[in-house]
Write a protein that holds these residues in place. Structure first.
Motif, mmCIF file in Angstrom:
data_model
loop_
_atom_site.group_PDB
_atom_site.id
_atom_site.type_symbol
_atom_site.label_atom_id
_atom_site.label_comp_id
_atom_site.label_asym_id
_atom_site.label_seq_id
_atom_site.Cartn_x
_atom_site.Cartn_y
_atom_site.Cartn_z
ATOM 1 N N PHE A 97 0.914 -1.232 0.072
ATOM 2 C CA PHE A 97 0.022 0.099 -0.132
ATOM 3 C C PHE A 97 0.861 1.231 -0.046
ATOM 4 C CE2 PHE A 97 -3.206 2.823 2.359
ATOM 5 C CZ PHE A 97 -3.998 2.914 1.158
ATOM 6 N N VAL A 98 1.052 1.853 -1.174
ATOM 7 C CA VAL A 98 2.106 2.709 -1.493
ATOM 8 C C VAL A 98 1.624 4.085 -1.451
ATOM 9 C CG1 VAL A 98 4.093 3.394 -3.049
ATOM 10 C CG2 VAL A 98 3.163 0.977 -2.559
ATOM 11 N N PHE A 99 2.364 5.376 -0.794
ATOM 12 C CA PHE A 99 1.968 6.544 -1.302
ATOM 13 C C PHE A 99 3.293 7.041 -2.087
ATOM 14 C CE2 PHE A 99 3.151 11.128 -0.554
ATOM 15 C CZ PHE A 99 1.634 11.645 -0.724
ATOM 16 N N ILE A 100 2.848 7.708 -3.251
ATOM 17 C CA ILE A 100 3.930 8.454 -4.028
ATOM 18 C C ILE A 100 3.793 10.083 -3.923
ATOM 19 C CG2 ILE A 100 4.966 8.685 -6.387
ATOM 20 C CD1 ILE A 100 4.143 5.813 -7.107
ATOM 21 N N ASP A 101 4.545 10.649 -3.680
ATOM 22 C CA ASP A 101 4.662 12.065 -3.550
ATOM 23 C C ASP A 101 4.475 12.684 -4.702
ATOM 24 O OD1 ASP A 101 4.439 14.716 -2.128
ATOM 25 O OD2 ASP A 101 6.831 14.599 -1.726
ATOM 26 N N ALA A 102 3.931 14.177 -5.040
ATOM 27 C CA ALA A 102 4.272 14.701 -5.934
ATOM 28 C C ALA A 102 5.798 15.150 -6.270
ATOM 29 C CB ALA A 102 3.471 16.043 -6.097
ATOM 30 N N GLY A 103 6.141 15.357 -7.736
ATOM 31 C CA GLY A 103 7.589 15.649 -7.525
ATOM 32 C C GLY A 103 8.170 15.085 -9.227
ATOM 33 N N THR A 104 9.134 15.633 -9.613
ATOM 34 C CA THR A 104 9.616 15.220 -10.934
ATOM 35 C C THR A 104 10.235 13.740 -10.654
ATOM 36 O OG1 THR A 104 11.494 16.499 -10.823
ATOM 37 C CG2 THR A 104 9.617 17.192 -11.934
ATOM 38 N N THR A 105 10.943 13.757 -9.582
ATOM 39 C CA THR A 105 11.764 12.268 -9.346
ATOM 40 C C THR A 105 11.035 11.139 -9.134
ATOM 41 O OG1 THR A 105 13.515 13.892 -8.359
ATOM 42 C CG2 THR A 105 13.814 11.377 -8.147
ATOM 43 N N THR A 106 9.866 11.518 -8.351
ATOM 44 C CA THR A 106 8.858 10.576 -7.882
ATOM 45 C C THR A 106 7.848 10.152 -9.225
ATOM 46 O OG1 THR A 106 7.402 12.425 -7.027
ATOM 47 C CG2 THR A 106 8.806 11.092 -5.359
ATOM 48 N N ALA A 107 7.738 11.143 -9.908
ATOM 49 C CA ALA A 107 7.135 10.837 -11.232
ATOM 50 C C ALA A 107 8.004 9.764 -12.377
ATOM 51 C CB ALA A 107 6.836 12.346 -12.157
ATOM 52 N N ALA A 108 9.329 10.098 -12.400
ATOM 53 C CA ALA A 108 10.069 9.010 -12.929
ATOM 54 C C ALA A 108 10.075 7.700 -12.555
ATOM 55 C CB ALA A 108 11.580 9.524 -12.996
ATOM 56 N N MET A 109 9.818 7.413 -11.177
ATOM 57 C CA MET A 109 9.563 6.268 -10.532
ATOM 58 C C MET A 109 8.484 5.484 -11.055
ATOM 59 S SD MET A 109 8.304 5.528 -6.618
ATOM 60 C CE MET A 109 7.914 4.000 -6.017
ATOM 61 N N ILE A 110 7.277 6.117 -11.423
ATOM 62 C CA ILE A 110 6.119 5.394 -11.972
ATOM 63 C C ILE A 110 6.538 4.890 -13.522
ATOM 64 C CG2 ILE A 110 3.768 5.844 -12.702
ATOM 65 C CD1 ILE A 110 3.493 8.104 -10.918
ATOM 66 N N ASP A 111 7.457 5.216 -14.170
ATOM 67 C CA ASP A 111 7.749 4.813 -15.479
ATOM 68 C C ASP A 111 8.297 3.478 -15.359
ATOM 69 O OD1 ASP A 111 7.028 7.195 -16.697
ATOM 70 O OD2 ASP A 111 8.976 7.995 -16.721
ATOM 71 N N PHE A 112 8.812 3.003 -14.172
ATOM 72 C CA PHE A 112 9.468 1.739 -13.930
ATOM 73 C C PHE A 112 8.741 0.730 -12.971
ATOM 74 C CE2 PHE A 112 12.701 4.847 -14.934
ATOM 75 C CZ PHE A 112 13.443 4.440 -16.115
ATOM 76 N N ILE A 113 7.511 1.145 -12.803
ATOM 77 C CA ILE A 113 6.642 -0.048 -12.057
ATOM 78 C C ILE A 113 5.888 -0.828 -12.799
ATOM 79 C CG2 ILE A 113 4.705 -0.006 -10.391
ATOM 80 C CD1 ILE A 113 5.273 2.807 -9.310
ATOM 81 N N TYR A 114 6.019 -2.112 -12.640
ATOM 82 C CA TYR A 114 5.717 -3.086 -13.558
ATOM 83 C C TYR A 114 4.070 -2.660 -13.605
ATOM 84 C CZ TYR A 114 10.022 -5.633 -13.546
ATOM 85 O OH TYR A 114 11.299 -5.996 -13.485
#
Length: 250
Positions: A97-114
Motif C-alpha cells: 500500500f504505497v504513497f507516491i509524493d508529487a515531484g519530478t523524481t517520484t514521477a520518474a519512478m512510475i515509469d519503471f513500476i510493472y
C-alpha cells in the motif's frame, strides 16, 4: 488583540517550532487569516520572519525559499532521476500500500513500476495519478488545494485525508537534504503533507539526486533517520551516519 501583541505572539511561536501556517496562527490568535497575512508581510519587511507560501518561517531556518516550476525541474538531471526512479520502483512489491509524493523524481519512478504489480497507490500528484491509472494500476488521489507550481495537492484537507491511511511504503521528494536541516522544502503547506506522510509509512524513502545534498530550504519536514535515501551518487559519507542510503547508477 493589539497588533504589537499579535506580532510578539507570532515571534514567540516561531522560536519554538521554526515554521507556522496562516491557519494555525488564525486559530491560535483568534484572528482572521487576512489580518494574519498582513502581520506576516509586516514582520517580513522588518526582517523578523521569512514569509513563505502559506505561512512563515523563522529567519534562522531559512537558506533558500525559491522553487522552480515543474516544467523547469523536469528538464534537470533527467538521467539521475531515471536511475533513482528505477531503483525506487524495484522496491514496490505485490500487496504493498504505497504513497507516491508529487515531484519530478517520484514521477520518474512510475515509469519503471510493472503494469501487473498487485499494489495499491495513493498520491497527491495530479500527473502521478494520471500516469498510474494509464498503466492500469489501482490508484487514489487525495483531496485538497492544488498548488500550481508543483502540481501537488496540499492543505488541511489533504492532511486530514492522509490520516486515515497506513502505508507499507512511501516515496517522498525533497528540495534539500542536510545533516543539520534534515529534509526540507520551500513551502509550509507542502512540508506539512510530507511530514504527515512520514508518520503514516512503515518504510519511508526519500528520493533525491546529488544536487539536493547540503541544501537547506525554509521548512524542514523530517530528520535524516526518518527515511532511507535513494540517490544517484553520494560522495559525503557523513550522511551514511544518519540514514540508510541506496545509490542508483545509470
Amino acid at each position: 488583540m493589539l497588533t504589537q501583541e499579535r506580532h510578539n505572539k507570532i515571534l514567540e511561536l516561531l522560536t519554538k517550532q521554526d515554521t507556522v501556517t496562516v491557519g494555525e496562527l488564525s486559530q491560535g490568535l483568534e484572528t482572521s487569516e487576512s489580518t494574519i497575512r498582513r502581520d506576516l508581510v509586516t514582520l517580513d519587511k522588518m526582517g523578523k520572519v521569512k514569509k513563505v507560501h502559506g505561512g512563515a518561517a523563522a529567519i534562522h531556518r531559512v537558506s533558500t525559499v525559491f522553487e522552480e516550476d515543474v516544467t523547469t525541474k523536469s528538464a534537470l538531471n533527467v538521467t539521475e532521476k531515471e536511475a533513482i526512479g528505477r531503483v525506487a520502483a524495484g522496491l514496490v512489491t505485490n500487496d504493498d500500500f504505497v504513497f507516491i509524493d508529487a515531484g519530478t523524481t517520484t514521477a520518474a519512478m512510475i515509469d519503471f513500476i510493472y503494469d501487473n504489480v498487485r499494489a495499491t497507490f495513493v498520491t497527491n500528484g495530479i500527473v502521478h495519478a494520471k500516469k498510474l491509472i494509464q498503466k492500469g494500476l489501482k490508484a487514489y488521489i487525495i483531496g485538497g488545494q492544488i498548488k500550481l507550481t508543483t502540481e501537488a495537492v496540499v492543505g488541511t484537507e489533504a492532511i486530514n485525508n492522509l490520516r486515515k491511511y497506513n502505508f507499507t511504503k512511501t516515496f517522498i521528494g525533497t528540495n534539500g537534504i542536510s545533516v543539520k536541516g534534515g529534509y526540507s522544502t520551500p513551502d509550509v503547506e507542502e512540508a506539512a503533507v510530507k511530514s504527515e506522510v512520514l508518520k503514516r509509512g512503515r518504510s519511508n524513502f526519500i528520493l533525491g539526486d546529488h544536487t539536493k545534498f547540503d541544501k537547506e530550504y525554509a521548512v524542514t519536514f523530517g530528520i535524516l533517520k526518518d527515511a532511507c535515501i535513494v540517490t544517484d551518487e553520494l560522495e559525503d559519507n557523513e550522511f551514511r551516519e544518519h540514514a540508510v542510503v541506496k545509490e542508483a547508477f545509470a
